[in-house]
Motif scaffolding. Structure first.
Motif, short mmCIF file in Angstrom:
data_model
loop_
_atom_site.label_atom_id
_atom_site.label_comp_id
_atom_site.label_asym_id
_atom_site.label_seq_id
_atom_site.Cartn_x
_atom_site.Cartn_y
_atom_site.Cartn_z
N ALA A 20 63.29 120.64 20.66
CA ALA A 20 62.76 120.87 22.00
C ALA A 20 63.75 121.66 22.85
CB ALA A 20 62.43 119.54 22.66
N ALA A 21 65.03 121.35 22.72
CA ALA A 21 66.04 122.09 23.48
C ALA A 21 66.09 123.55 23.03
CB ALA A 21 67.40 121.43 23.30
N ALA A 28 63.61 130.37 28.08
CA ALA A 28 64.35 130.75 29.29
C ALA A 28 65.12 132.04 29.11
CB ALA A 28 65.30 129.63 29.68
N ALA A 29 65.45 132.39 27.88
CA ALA A 29 66.25 133.60 27.64
C ALA A 29 65.40 134.84 27.92
CB ALA A 29 66.74 133.62 26.20
#
Length: 77
Positions: A20-21, A28-29
């Motif tokens: 998940a991380a 987000a990148a």
């Protein structure tokens, strides 16, 4: 001792959190835009058109016989 009994569950939970991380980090990148060149889009691909009749079966056989005459024999192992 209780952790050792449920070690598989602990491992799967840690693996799920790591996945998940990773997904959150990739979302987000910022992704760079692809490089576009004017030269590549301006040129057209050259096309070669070949117009010829197909060989008949007799012509193919004659061509193979002629080729075998000029090809040296290869010694078998």
């Amino acid at each position: 001792m209780n952790v050792l009994k449920h070690f598989e569950v602990v491992f799967l939970a840690a693996f799920g959190i790591a996945c998940a991380a990773n997904v959150a980090y990739d979302a987000a990148a910022q992704k760079p835009e692809p490089v576009r060149t004017a030269a590549a889009s301006a040129q057209k691909m050259p096309v070669v058109v070949i117009t010829a009749k197909r060989m008949t079966h007799a012509e193919k056989v004659a061509s193979l016989v002629e080729e075998q005459k000029h090809t040296p024999a290869v010694a078998s192992l």
